[in-house]
Design a protein around this motif. Structure first.
Motif, PDB file in Angstrom:
ATOM      1  N   ASN A  66       0.814  -1.206   0.000  1.00  0.00           N
ATOM      2  CA  ASN A  66       0.000   0.000   0.000  1.00  0.00           C
ATOM      3  C   ASN A  66       0.853   1.263   0.000  1.00  0.00           C
ATOM      4  OD1 ASN A  66      -2.577  -1.144   0.035  1.00  0.00           O
ATOM      5  ND2 ASN A  66      -2.517  -1.414   2.254  1.00  0.00           N
ATOM      6  N   ASN A  67       2.073   1.112   0.460  1.00  0.00           N
ATOM      7  CA  ASN A  67       2.940   2.264   0.653  1.00  0.00           C
ATOM      8  C   ASN A  67       4.375   1.821   0.401  1.00  0.00           C
ATOM      9  OD1 ASN A  67       4.472   4.415   1.627  1.00  0.00           O
ATOM     10  ND2 ASN A  67       3.785   4.253   3.732  1.00  0.00           N
ATOM     11  N   GLN A 111       8.268   3.778   0.615  1.00  0.00           N
ATOM     12  CA  GLN A 111       9.022   5.008   0.837  1.00  0.00           C
ATOM     13  C   GLN A 111      10.515   4.726   0.690  1.00  0.00           C
ATOM     14  OE1 GLN A 111       6.206   6.348   4.494  1.00  0.00           O
ATOM     15  NE2 GLN A 111       7.849   7.799   4.086  1.00  0.00           N
ATOM     16  N   TYR A 146       7.724   9.174  -1.400  1.00  0.00           N
ATOM     17  CA  TYR A 146       6.580   8.323  -1.087  1.00  0.00           C
ATOM     18  C   TYR A 146       6.072   7.861  -2.439  1.00  0.00           C
ATOM     19  CZ  TYR A 146       1.720   7.119  -0.059  1.00  0.00           C
ATOM     20  OH  TYR A 146       0.506   6.482   0.031  1.00  0.00           O
ATOM     21  N   VAL A 197       4.668  -0.808   3.348  1.00  0.00           N
ATOM     22  CA  VAL A 197       3.523  -1.260   4.137  1.00  0.00           C
ATOM     23  C   VAL A 197       2.772  -2.253   3.274  1.00  0.00           C
ATOM     24  CG1 VAL A 197       1.336  -0.606   5.219  1.00  0.00           C
ATOM     25  CG2 VAL A 197       3.330   0.884   5.438  1.00  0.00           C
ATOM     26  N   GLY A 229      -2.990  -5.351   6.294  1.00  0.00           N
ATOM     27  CA  GLY A 229      -3.575  -4.575   7.382  1.00  0.00           C
ATOM     28  C   GLY A 229      -2.558  -4.223   8.452  1.00  0.00           C
ATOM     29  N   ALA A 230      -1.332  -4.716   8.291  1.00  0.00           N
ATOM     30  CA  ALA A 230      -0.269  -4.342   9.221  1.00  0.00           C
ATOM     31  C   ALA A 230      -0.049  -2.845   9.151  1.00  0.00           C
ATOM     32  CB  ALA A 230       1.017  -5.081   8.868  1.00  0.00           C
ATOM     33  N   ASN A 231       0.256  -2.260  10.266  1.00  0.00           N
ATOM     34  CA  ASN A 231       0.338  -0.806  10.319  1.00  0.00           C
ATOM     35  C   ASN A 231       1.747  -0.275  10.392  1.00  0.00           C
ATOM     36  OD1 ASN A 231      -2.466   0.340  10.463  1.00  0.00           O
ATOM     37  ND2 ASN A 231      -2.606  -1.303  11.948  1.00  0.00           N
ATOM     38  N   ASN A 232       2.713  -1.091  10.032  1.00  0.00           N
ATOM     39  CA  ASN A 232       4.066  -0.590  10.110  1.00  0.00           C
ATOM     40  C   ASN A 232       4.776  -0.675   8.776  1.00  0.00           C
ATOM     41  OD1 ASN A 232       3.913  -3.479  10.854  1.00  0.00           O
ATOM     42  ND2 ASN A 232       6.140  -3.354  10.686  1.00  0.00           N
ATOM     43  N   LEU A 233       5.809   0.166   8.659  1.00  0.00           N
ATOM     44  CA  LEU A 233       6.727   0.086   7.537  1.00  0.00           C
ATOM     45  C   LEU A 233       7.707  -1.053   7.809  1.00  0.00           C
ATOM     46  CD1 LEU A 233       7.673   3.830   6.895  1.00  0.00           C
ATOM     47  CD2 LEU A 233       6.628   2.281   5.244  1.00  0.00           C
ATOM     48  N   PHE A 234       7.867  -1.936   6.828  1.00  0.00           N
ATOM     49  CA  PHE A 234       8.891  -2.971   6.896  1.00  0.00           C
ATOM     50  C   PHE A 234      10.094  -2.459   6.113  1.00  0.00           C
ATOM     51  CE2 PHE A 234       6.780  -6.479   8.920  1.00  0.00           C
ATOM     52  CZ  PHE A 234       5.447  -6.251   8.688  1.00  0.00           C
ATOM     53  N   PHE A 235      11.236  -2.388   6.806  1.00  0.00           N
ATOM     54  CA  PHE A 235      12.442  -1.816   6.210  1.00  0.00           C
ATOM     55  C   PHE A 235      13.346  -2.888   5.620  1.00  0.00           C
ATOM     56  CE2 PHE A 235      12.868   2.716   7.335  1.00  0.00           C
ATOM     57  CZ  PHE A 235      11.714   2.867   8.085  1.00  0.00           C
ATOM     58  N   GLY A 236      13.980  -2.559   4.497  1.00  0.00           N
ATOM     59  CA  GLY A 236      15.085  -3.357   4.006  1.00  0.00           C
ATOM     60  C   GLY A 236      16.325  -3.088   4.847  1.00  0.00           C
TER      61      GLY A 236
END
Lengths: 110, 112
Positions: free
Chosen positions: A30-31, A33, A48, A90, A94-101
């Motif tokens: 969904n997102n 960045q 973004y 993201v 429905g998870a509400n966090n950014l998953f970072f590389g």
């Protein structure tokens, strides 16, 4: 959770050179960045960009959501571009966090 | 707008001490987040909030607590600090979960 892979892990450039950083992700998002973390640890929002192409000065980014990857282009690199570049997403669960590389560490030498 | 602000910038704790990391945003964002960044790694979510009075756990919540009594503030509490909590802590906010997240400058915490 979603997997985010960045390549290359390290990159050394001569000032003035161009580069392309890649971010692959394992599921729909969904997102998305892009961030630059400077040598002082500050996280700077670059783009973004959950889909499409954007440009900001010497930097541009493209996300092809259907093929699950994003590219960050840096042109005419400067020493101030040094630092770590992170891609973060993201997912659509429905998870509400950014998953970072794990980031690409860029060093630009004069 | 100041954006997302965090205090303190640096802190050294002894094992077993407690402290509160402060985070404030002035963008009227509903969502707020706490992440930690260990050396050489990306950020991982500790806790998040979707609005005042509502909080939930992220990936790495053990050893932390949060509260969200107002839209603007989202403090992170460390009880009984441990060396494993040595990290850089970032607070972030966004309008919704799929919108752009904006990050504060971070708090560098060392537990000795």
């Amino acid at each position: 959770g979603i997997q985010v892979e960045q390549s290359p892990p390290d990159l050394i450039l001569q000032e003035g050179a161009n580069s392309t950083l890649r971010c692959n992700f394992s599921d729909s998002v969904n997102n998305l960045q892009w961030f630059h973390q400077n040598p002082w640890g500050q996280l700077i929002n670059l783009f973004y960009i959950p889909s499409g192409t954007k440009q900001n000065g010497r930097l541009s980014a493209t996300t092809v959501a259907t093929e699950r990857y994003s590219l960050l282009y840096i042109s005419s690199s400067q020493t101030t571009d040094s630092g770590v570049y992170f891609c973060a997403v993201v997912d659509q669960t429905g998870a509400n966090n950014l998953f970072f590389g794990t980031g690409t560490r860029l060093t630009v030498i004069p | 707008n100041a954006g997302v602000t965090q205090t303190p910038k640096f802190r050294i704790l002894k094992i077993g001490q407690s402290m509160t990391l402060q985070c404030t945003q002035d963008m009227n964002h509903n969502y707020m987040y706490w992440y930690r960044q260990d050396p050489g790694m990306g950020l991982k979510l500790i806790y998040y909030s979707v609005g005042a009075g509502i909080t939930d756990k992220g990936e790495v919540p053990n050893g932390y607590n949060v509260s969200r009594s107002t839209t603007e503030d989202f403090p992170l509490r460390l009880e009984l600090a441990a060396p494993s909590q040595t990290s850089v802590y970032f607070c972030a906010s966004s309008y919704s979960h799929s919108n752009e997240q904006f990050f504060g400058p971070g708090t560098r915490l060392t537990v000795l």
